[in-house]
Design an enzyme around this catalytic site. Structure first.
Site, PDB file in Angstrom:
ATOM      1  N   HIS A  54      23.633 112.659  -5.904  1.00 44.33           N
ATOM      2  CA  HIS A  54      23.715 113.840  -6.692  1.00 44.33           C
ATOM      3  C   HIS A  54      22.250 114.421  -7.066  1.00 44.33           C
ATOM      4  CE1 HIS A  54      23.477 110.978  -9.971  1.00 44.33           C
ATOM      5  NE2 HIS A  54      23.653 112.041 -10.765  1.00 44.33           N
ATOM      6  N   HIS A  56      20.685 115.213  -9.839  1.00 49.21           N
ATOM      7  CA  HIS A  56      19.931 115.109 -11.291  1.00 49.21           C
ATOM      8  C   HIS A  56      18.455 114.247 -11.117  1.00 49.21           C
ATOM      9  CE1 HIS A  56      23.873 115.329 -13.831  1.00 49.21           C
ATOM     10  NE2 HIS A  56      23.267 116.599 -13.459  1.00 49.21           N
ATOM     11  N   ASP A  58      16.885 112.320 -12.296  1.00 50.88           N
ATOM     12  CA  ASP A  58      16.489 110.755 -12.244  1.00 50.88           C
ATOM     13  C   ASP A  58      17.350 109.841 -11.120  1.00 50.88           C
ATOM     14  OD1 ASP A  58      19.157 111.252 -13.181  1.00 50.88           O
ATOM     15  OD2 ASP A  58      19.245 109.504 -14.538  1.00 50.88           O
ATOM     16  N   HIS A  59      17.730 110.774 -10.121  1.00 50.34           N
ATOM     17  CA  HIS A  59      18.381 110.087  -8.953  1.00 50.34           C
ATOM     18  C   HIS A  59      17.471 110.748  -7.749  1.00 50.34           C
ATOM     19  CE1 HIS A  59      21.680 107.902 -10.493  1.00 50.34           C
ATOM     20  NE2 HIS A  59      21.443 108.977 -11.528  1.00 50.34           N
ATOM     21  N   HIS A 112      30.919 114.276 -12.906  1.00 57.09           N
ATOM     22  CA  HIS A 112      29.475 114.307 -13.605  1.00 57.09           C
ATOM     23  C   HIS A 112      28.751 115.448 -13.151  1.00 57.09           C
ATOM     24  CE1 HIS A 112      25.942 112.374 -15.193  1.00 57.09           C
ATOM     25  NE2 HIS A 112      25.535 112.489 -14.142  1.00 57.09           N
ATOM     26  N   ASP A 131      26.536 107.621 -10.666  1.00 58.44           N
ATOM     27  CA  ASP A 131      26.747 108.210 -12.157  1.00 58.44           C
ATOM     28  C   ASP A 131      28.366 108.714 -11.893  1.00 58.44           C
ATOM     29  OD1 ASP A 131      24.148 107.561 -12.342  1.00 58.44           O
ATOM     30  OD2 ASP A 131      23.851 109.578 -13.303  1.00 58.44           O
ATOM     31  N   HIS A 169      23.301 103.107 -13.104  1.00 60.44           N
ATOM     32  CA  HIS A 169      22.430 102.779 -14.712  1.00 60.44           C
ATOM     33  C   HIS A 169      22.797 101.270 -15.220  1.00 60.44           C
ATOM     34  CE1 HIS A 169      20.538 106.815 -15.157  1.00 60.44           C
ATOM     35  NE2 HIS A 169      21.514 107.382 -14.518  1.00 60.44           N
TER      36      HIS A 169
END
Length: 253
Positions: A54, A56, A58-59, A112, A131, A169
């Protein structure tokens, strides 16, 4: 050839994964390039593909640097293509590929984010859920609805119990503390929570878990159970409404 899966800690609490199989090496999510490059170099591996779950940051924060270094292709959900680094292949559910243990089934798991994907390797009994489903939890519902996320949980509930779950995570200890507020008398959960505390005390990752473990202990996969509903004083509520209440409580936990 069985998959060789390497968990790579990134940022403060993210995980990327290196997956080596009959089709070569892929990277699943790239929060930052440095730790992933170090893990690849340590093994002498060169990735051919980066698979993104996805949009975001942080990915995906390390995608550009990895592509520049290795020339690998980038794949990710077509539904989020406009928000992702440039894709060489935009994926939709049904675009299965690979061979043997590397056979990969992209799953559309929105909630999400609206286009979130998980990658299921059925022959290898592994799913990379980022996530969407997490160990003892699930991602916050940022873009979808609780009803949508509950439907996503059905896809995970349908997987075989021995499927290993590689989530995005290291939130498991906090998730366990919350889960115990929903089901304080769940013996399997109490045992798992104690094991998690010991695992984290050693500094070891709590992933992967298994679908069977999640079914027995993860409140977000248990919203349909009468015992959970009764414990929340929601005995006659719909499964989706119970899921929404559990998510609401977790958001303020």
């Amino acid at each position: 050839m069985p998959l060789d899966i390497v968990t790579v800690p990134c940022l403060s609490d993210n995980y990327a994964y290196l997956v080596k199989g009959p089709d070569g090496v892929c990277v699943i999510d790239a929060p930052e390039a440095g730790p992933i490059i170090a893990a690849l170099d340590e093994r002498g591996w060169t990735p051919g593909v980066i698979m993104i779950t996805h949009h975001h940051h942080d990915h995906v924060g390390g995608v550009d640097a990895l592509k520049a270094k290795y020339g690998c292709k980038v794949m990710g959900p077509k539904a989020e293509e406009a928000k992702l680094p440039p894709l060489d292949m935009a994926l939709e559910e049904g675009m299965n590929g690979g061979a043997g243990d590397g056979y990969t089934v992209p799953l559309h798991v929105p909630g999400h984010t609206l286009g979130h994907m998980a990658f299921h390797f059925p022959e290898a009994k592994a799913v990379f859920s980022a996530d969407s489903l997490m160990a003892l939890g699930c991602g916050r519902v940022f873009e979808g609805t609780p009803e949508m996320m509950w439907q996503t949980m059905q896809k995970f509930l349908a997987l075989p119990d021995d499927t290993r779950v590689y989530s995005g995570h290291e939130y498991t200890a906090n998730n366990a503390r919350f889960a115990l507020t929903v089901e304080p008398d769940n013996d399997a959960l109490k045992a798992r929570a104690a094991e998690i505390e010991e695992t984290r005390a050693r500094g070891a990752p709590t992933v992967p878990s298994t679908i069977g473990e999640e079914k027995a202990t993860n409140p977000f996969l248990r919203a349909h159970l009468q015992t959970v509903k009764d414990g929340l004083n929601m005995g006659h509520a719909s499964d989706a409404d119970v899921f929404a209440e559990i998510r609401r409580r977790k958001d303020s936990f």
